[in-house]
Scaffold this motif. Sequence first.
Motif, PDB file in Angstrom:
ATOM      1  N   GLN A  71       0.828  -1.171  -0.100  1.00 15.00           N
ATOM      2  CA  GLN A  71       0.025  -0.022   0.024  1.00 15.00           C
ATOM      3  C   GLN A  71       0.962   1.185  -0.089  1.00 15.00           C
ATOM      4  O   GLN A  71       2.130   1.006   0.152  1.00 15.00           O
ATOM      5  CB  GLN A  71      -0.888  -0.043   1.189  1.00 15.00           C
ATOM      6  CG  GLN A  71      -0.014  -0.084   2.390  1.00 15.00           C
ATOM      7  CD  GLN A  71      -1.345  -0.247   3.642  1.00 15.00           C
ATOM      8  OE1 GLN A  71      -2.478  -0.326   3.427  1.00 15.00           O
ATOM      9  NE2 GLN A  71      -0.459  -0.265   4.927  1.00 15.00           N
ATOM     10  N   ALA A  72       0.360   2.414  -0.172  1.00 16.95           N
ATOM     11  CA  ALA A  72       1.110   3.621  -0.251  1.00 16.95           C
ATOM     12  C   ALA A  72       1.748   3.710   1.172  1.00 16.95           C
ATOM     13  O   ALA A  72       1.096   4.080   2.188  1.00 16.95           O
ATOM     14  CB  ALA A  72       0.057   4.791  -0.632  1.00 16.95           C
ATOM     15  N   ASN A  73       3.111   3.956   1.119  1.00 19.22           N
ATOM     16  CA  ASN A  73       3.748   4.385   2.451  1.00 19.22           C
ATOM     17  C   ASN A  73       4.628   5.556   1.976  1.00 19.22           C
ATOM     18  O   ASN A  73       5.279   5.701   1.022  1.00 19.22           O
ATOM     19  CB  ASN A  73       4.489   3.150   3.065  1.00 19.22           C
ATOM     20  CG  ASN A  73       3.389   2.229   3.445  1.00 19.22           C
ATOM     21  OD1 ASN A  73       2.885   2.525   4.493  1.00 19.22           O
ATOM     22  ND2 ASN A  73       3.315   0.863   2.760  1.00 19.22           N
ATOM     23  N   ASN A  74       5.238   6.049   2.946  1.00 26.83           N
ATOM     24  CA  ASN A  74       6.025   7.138   3.154  1.00 26.83           C
ATOM     25  C   ASN A  74       7.374   6.687   3.125  1.00 26.83           C
ATOM     26  O   ASN A  74       7.732   6.204   4.233  1.00 26.83           O
ATOM     27  CB  ASN A  74       5.920   8.282   3.934  1.00 26.83           C
ATOM     28  CG  ASN A  74       6.663   9.536   3.918  1.00 26.83           C
ATOM     29  OD1 ASN A  74       7.582   9.362   3.079  1.00 26.83           O
ATOM     30  ND2 ASN A  74       6.462  10.794   4.228  1.00 26.83           N
ATOM     31  N   LEU A  75       8.299   6.532   2.223  1.00 27.58           N
ATOM     32  CA  LEU A  75       9.630   6.186   2.261  1.00 27.58           C
ATOM     33  C   LEU A  75      10.571   6.865   3.182  1.00 27.58           C
ATOM     34  O   LEU A  75      11.284   6.429   4.118  1.00 27.58           O
ATOM     35  CB  LEU A  75      10.270   6.217   0.831  1.00 27.58           C
ATOM     36  CG  LEU A  75      10.239   4.865  -0.117  1.00 27.58           C
ATOM     37  CD1 LEU A  75      10.863   5.363  -1.371  1.00 27.58           C
ATOM     38  CD2 LEU A  75      10.718   3.991   0.552  1.00 27.58           C
ATOM     39  N   LYS A  76      10.378   8.078   3.467  1.00 23.33           N
ATOM     40  CA  LYS A  76      11.142   8.896   4.408  1.00 23.33           C
ATOM     41  C   LYS A  76      10.734   8.403   6.032  1.00 23.33           C
ATOM     42  O   LYS A  76      11.813   8.205   6.415  1.00 23.33           O
ATOM     43  CB  LYS A  76      10.740  10.323   4.298  1.00 23.33           C
ATOM     44  CG  LYS A  76      11.683  11.120   5.159  1.00 23.33           C
ATOM     45  CD  LYS A  76      11.300  12.908   4.939  1.00 23.33           C
ATOM     46  CE  LYS A  76      12.256  13.669   5.757  1.00 23.33           C
ATOM     47  NZ  LYS A  76      12.114  13.427   7.178  1.00 23.33           N
ATOM     48  N   THR A  77       9.492   8.235   6.073  1.00 22.55           N
ATOM     49  CA  THR A  77       9.199   7.736   7.457  1.00 22.55           C
ATOM     50  C   THR A  77       9.591   6.491   7.572  1.00 22.55           C
ATOM     51  O   THR A  77      10.398   6.027   8.794  1.00 22.55           O
ATOM     52  CB  THR A  77       7.469   7.608   7.493  1.00 22.55           C
ATOM     53  OG1 THR A  77       6.999   9.073   7.249  1.00 22.55           O
ATOM     54  CG2 THR A  77       7.145   7.200   9.055  1.00 22.55           C
ATOM     55  N   SER A  78       9.804   5.637   6.685  1.00 20.40           N
ATOM     56  CA  SER A  78      10.330   4.178   6.927  1.00 20.40           C
ATOM     57  C   SER A  78      11.668   3.885   7.064  1.00 20.40           C
ATOM     58  O   SER A  78      12.215   3.406   7.893  1.00 20.40           O
ATOM     59  CB  SER A  78       9.987   3.165   5.559  1.00 20.40           C
ATOM     60  OG  SER A  78       8.393   3.080   5.401  1.00 20.40           O
ATOM     61  N   GLU A 112       6.091  -3.095   6.880  1.00 23.09           N
ATOM     62  CA  GLU A 112       6.869  -3.943   7.855  1.00 23.09           C
ATOM     63  C   GLU A 112       7.856  -4.882   7.026  1.00 23.09           C
ATOM     64  O   GLU A 112       8.963  -5.198   7.747  1.00 23.09           O
ATOM     65  CB  GLU A 112       5.770  -4.988   8.337  1.00 23.09           C
ATOM     66  CG  GLU A 112       6.506  -5.984   9.547  1.00 23.09           C
ATOM     67  CD  GLU A 112       5.169  -6.815   9.897  1.00 23.09           C
ATOM     68  OE1 GLU A 112       5.730  -7.817  10.881  1.00 23.09           O
ATOM     69  OE2 GLU A 112       4.188  -6.587   9.872  1.00 23.09           O
ATOM     70  N   ARG A 113       7.607  -5.333   6.146  1.00 25.93           N
ATOM     71  CA  ARG A 113       8.587  -6.265   5.236  1.00 25.93           C
ATOM     72  C   ARG A 113       9.677  -5.384   4.687  1.00 25.93           C
ATOM     73  O   ARG A 113      10.649  -5.674   4.775  1.00 25.93           O
ATOM     74  CB  ARG A 113       7.901  -6.883   3.884  1.00 25.93           C
ATOM     75  CG  ARG A 113       6.717  -8.178   4.606  1.00 25.93           C
ATOM     76  CD  ARG A 113       7.316  -9.221   5.429  1.00 25.93           C
ATOM     77  NE  ARG A 113       6.431 -10.196   5.959  1.00 25.93           N
ATOM     78  CZ  ARG A 113       6.928 -11.160   6.537  1.00 25.93           C
ATOM     79  NH1 ARG A 113       8.045 -11.367   7.429  1.00 25.93           N
ATOM     80  NH2 ARG A 113       5.888 -11.579   7.093  1.00 25.93           N
ATOM     81  N   ILE A 114       9.457  -4.364   4.071  1.00 21.16           N
ATOM     82  CA  ILE A 114      10.439  -3.418   3.562  1.00 21.16           C
ATOM     83  C   ILE A 114      11.426  -3.181   4.826  1.00 21.16           C
ATOM     84  O   ILE A 114      12.491  -2.939   4.653  1.00 21.16           O
ATOM     85  CB  ILE A 114      10.017  -2.359   2.640  1.00 21.16           C
ATOM     86  CG1 ILE A 114       9.403  -2.514   1.427  1.00 21.16           C
ATOM     87  CG2 ILE A 114      11.212  -1.393   2.338  1.00 21.16           C
ATOM     88  CD1 ILE A 114      10.404  -3.494   0.712  1.00 21.16           C
ATOM     89  N   HIS A 115      10.799  -2.784   6.055  1.00 20.10           N
ATOM     90  CA  HIS A 115      11.573  -2.491   7.158  1.00 20.10           C
ATOM     91  C   HIS A 115      12.525  -3.638   7.502  1.00 20.10           C
ATOM     92  O   HIS A 115      13.566  -3.433   7.860  1.00 20.10           O
ATOM     93  CB  HIS A 115      10.760  -2.243   8.194  1.00 20.10           C
ATOM     94  CG  HIS A 115      11.349  -2.026   9.555  1.00 20.10           C
ATOM     95  ND1 HIS A 115      12.214  -0.822  10.255  1.00 20.10           N
ATOM     96  CD2 HIS A 115      11.574  -2.722  10.734  1.00 20.10           C
ATOM     97  CE1 HIS A 115      12.761  -0.968  11.043  1.00 20.10           C
ATOM     98  NE2 HIS A 115      12.267  -2.297  11.745  1.00 20.10           N
ATOM     99  N   GLN A 116      11.990  -4.879   7.295  1.00 24.33           N
ATOM    100  CA  GLN A 116      12.719  -6.242   7.614  1.00 24.33           C
ATOM    101  C   GLN A 116      13.947  -6.152   6.480  1.00 24.33           C
ATOM    102  O   GLN A 116      15.022  -6.502   7.050  1.00 24.33           O
ATOM    103  CB  GLN A 116      11.680  -7.276   7.497  1.00 24.33           C
ATOM    104  CG  GLN A 116      12.576  -8.602   7.773  1.00 24.33           C
ATOM    105  CD  GLN A 116      11.492  -9.787   7.675  1.00 24.33           C
ATOM    106  OE1 GLN A 116      10.337  -9.677   7.292  1.00 24.33           O
ATOM    107  NE2 GLN A 116      11.921 -11.012   7.958  1.00 24.33           N
ATOM    108  N   VAL A 117      13.673  -5.781   5.322  1.00 27.27           N
ATOM    109  CA  VAL A 117      14.763  -5.771   4.100  1.00 27.27           C
ATOM    110  C   VAL A 117      15.818  -4.920   4.693  1.00 27.27           C
ATOM    111  O   VAL A 117      17.074  -5.162   4.674  1.00 27.27           O
ATOM    112  CB  VAL A 117      14.223  -5.676   2.775  1.00 27.27           C
ATOM    113  CG1 VAL A 117      15.214  -5.295   1.743  1.00 27.27           C
ATOM    114  CG2 VAL A 117      13.315  -6.814   2.412  1.00 27.27           C
TER     115      VAL A 117
END
Length: 622
Positions: free
Chosen positions: A467-474, A508-513
């Motif tokens: 879904q749409a997420n803010n890359l900067k926040t991640s 959550e998954r991209i944070h894991q990567v």
Amino acid sequence: MKIIHKTYLLLAVIIVAASVNLFLLLATGQETEADSNAIIGATDLKATIERILGVSNAVAAGDEGARERLEMRLNVFDNILHTLKNGGELNNNKIAAVPDELKSDFEKIIILGDSYKRKAETIQTTQVFNQEVKDALKYVLEKNGELVLKVNEVESELFPLDRNYNRHKEISMELLELAKSIGENTLRISIGEEGDIQAAIKKDRILFEANLRKLLQIPLTGLEIDGLQIESEDLEPIPRENSSALRDLDPLWEAIQLKLIIIESEPLLSREFGTALNELRNERDIMLSSIDKFVDVWQGLVDKKENEKALIVQGLLIIDIGVFIIVLISIRRSLYPLTSLTLALSHVKEGVYGEKITYSSKDEIGQLAETFNTMSITIKQKEEEAKKIEIAKDEFLAMITHELKTPLVPIQGYADILLGGHLGELNKSQKERVEIIKSSSASLLQLISDLLDAQKLELGQLKIKAQANNLKTSLDKTIASMAPQALLDQIELIHNLKEDAYALYDDERIHQVLTNLIKNSLRAVQPKTGKVEILVEDYKNEYKISIRDNGKGIPKNAMDKIFKKFYQVDTSTTREKGGSGLGLAISKGIVEAHGSHIQFESELGRGTTFSFTLPKSQKSVI
């Protein structure tokens, strides 16, 4: 007819044809055998010339035993020349004498050979080395170790002095390198190595003398310093209590320097020997060229004789071609069914099982086809059974991993309650042990989570909620979670994204990567000097995220294995800092589940960059 019987028949045909050909060729070749052997003898003469030069070089290298071998080579040289001139036997082969039309050319070769032999005889009887240079080399090699030790002592005495003597210390280090270089180059000359080594010794000697004079407060007057970029320096005098080794070094160097001047100015080989060796090398080329021309002319005469028998040879070739065509056709017809078997085997190699070969004959190939059909069906059955077992194994492992994860949650919870003092205050020793319980359970929980994710990826059950997420926040959240470890090792951890950027991904998954890749980078870099950057590049329809570090890099032999489960590039470091070897495999699976691919570039000693892309969302403001 069975294939074995066909084979015997075809072999019999080939043997008969070969026997006829051999008989005819021997009959026609006997007339020119003596001439051919003579030409081979001329070629042996060339080889002997080369061997004479080789043995002469061995004499020049100090091999005294080579003088006796040189005499033997000269005797062989005389024997070949005499036999070629008059005919006779050479190496148990009858050879013809030089034809009358070539005798004048051969006389020129004999004259050149006599001169070549005289030079070799001079080498055989002349002293090899210039004794003065040889003695100088021996002296320098004996004293070089003492010179290096003395320079080390100078460096040790200068070490306690303050920064006003930093230049003195640099000069002492240069003296040490020069002393080693002088020893190496002297050794190279002593073993006969060629090249501009004498010039290198002279340069090192002048540099050593100049640096020594600077330390001793002696002017550089009289030194040949042109082109060496040597300048006078006004240095602080060295205190007497710190210059004892330096005063001892001066006379030692003076003695060595006198010998180096001899080595620079004179060749190691004696002049008479060196002149003879150089002339031998030059005359070698002239003789080889003359013999080549002589052999070419002689070969032309032999070819002329052979042309008279060309019709016979051509007839033999036509017969041979006819026989072999018949044999090839017969073999092709007999072995044609093997093409189907080869094709079927290639399908098996590609993983296609269960294919059958249709062949009705009962010969050896028919039996082979029947055996192949049985094997193919059996392999297919075994493969299907193996797939079922593999799926059951993966499902069982996923279930066990999930069940192992469940009891760890209360372990961590009760550890937190105990540490928080809710069940009573703990003393220091108790707290330390409870913290170990908590840390170990967290590590075990992470390992189980990695195993569970790896199995979900293997079974295709890992769910991605894009879904749409803010890359900067991640990125901010990821860096914040990794900051304590980076601060502990004083490693710089930053990203370049200054504005909001929206993309479609599972946060959550991209944070894991990102966490997995950053952990690897933190392990790869050195504390205090390490740097890990997260770079975001804006493209038309996607963002490219790169994690770059300045660590030790990935060896080439590991580059094709790093995404395999449980593979670790540096097991010692990984075990020391923690790690299951699943991080990159999981990261690759997550990125591919997002429809992208994870890539990397690495150079040993300069770092590694991992990168992947994420599609933009409609909210993107970059």
